[in-house]
Design a protein around this motif. Structure first.
Motif, PDB file in Angstrom:
ATOM      1  N   GLY A   1     -19.789 -34.735  24.168  1.00 25.79           N
ATOM      2  CA  GLY A   1     -18.955 -34.602  22.770  1.00 25.79           C
ATOM      3  C   GLY A   1     -18.726 -33.169  22.394  1.00 25.79           C
ATOM      4  N   PRO A   2     -17.976 -32.814  21.270  1.00 23.76           N
ATOM      5  CA  PRO A   2     -17.988 -31.466  21.063  1.00 23.76           C
ATOM      6  C   PRO A   2     -19.301 -31.022  20.198  1.00 23.76           C
ATOM      7  CG  PRO A   2     -16.918 -32.900  19.301  1.00 23.76           C
ATOM      8  CD  PRO A   2     -17.483 -33.662  20.689  1.00 23.76           C
ATOM      9  N   LEU A   3     -19.641 -29.764  20.281  1.00 20.52           N
ATOM     10  CA  LEU A   3     -20.659 -29.303  19.288  1.00 20.52           C
ATOM     11  C   LEU A   3     -19.970 -28.884  18.333  1.00 20.52           C
ATOM     12  CD1 LEU A   3     -23.707 -28.064  19.380  1.00 20.52           C
ATOM     13  CD2 LEU A   3     -22.683 -26.097  20.137  1.00 20.52           C
ATOM     14  N   VAL A   4     -20.651 -29.256  17.171  1.00 22.05           N
ATOM     15  CA  VAL A   4     -20.213 -28.955  15.694  1.00 22.05           C
ATOM     16  C   VAL A   4     -21.347 -27.884  14.915  1.00 22.05           C
ATOM     17  CG1 VAL A   4     -19.435 -29.772  13.434  1.00 22.05           C
ATOM     18  CG2 VAL A   4     -18.999 -31.204  15.465  1.00 22.05           C
ATOM     19  N   VAL A   5     -20.656 -26.798  14.524  1.00 17.70           N
ATOM     20  CA  VAL A   5     -21.732 -25.931  14.238  1.00 17.70           C
ATOM     21  C   VAL A   5     -21.161 -25.647  12.646  1.00 17.70           C
ATOM     22  CG1 VAL A   5     -22.501 -23.575  14.043  1.00 17.70           C
ATOM     23  CG2 VAL A   5     -21.857 -24.519  16.337  1.00 17.70           C
TER      24      VAL A   5
END
Length: 85
Positions: free
Chosen positions: A77-81
């Motif tokens: 999944g995407p890395l959300v910062v």
């Protein structure tokens, strides 16, 4: 500490932990029991361990190379910062 020395230290600690029935995940550094992890053993020594939580969130590829064993993990999944504006 050099990369090779760090690897040897991890292997020694991982072996001692495995003898007690636990591992430290190489991805998240969380301690898990052996039955909650995927482990790779070579010549009777633990060389890699990843907890079930990390393996559920990543595609982990392990393959032999001329220099040893290559391990790659790709997030599913995407890395959300998030940061403050």
């Amino acid at each position: 500490m050099e990369r090779d020395a760090l690897q040897r230290a991890w292997v020694a600690q991982a072996q001692a932990d495995a003898d007690r029935g636990v591992i430290e995940c190489r991805m998240c550094k969380r301690t898990s029991s052996l039955d909650e992890a995927i482990t790779l053993w070579r010549n009777g020594f633990l060389v890699f361990a990843v907890c079930d939580r990390c393996s559920a969130k990543h595609d982990v590829v392990i393959r032999p190379t001329g220099a040893g064993i290559e391990v790659r993990g790709v997030s599913r999944g995407p890395l959300v910062v998030r940061g403050t504006p």
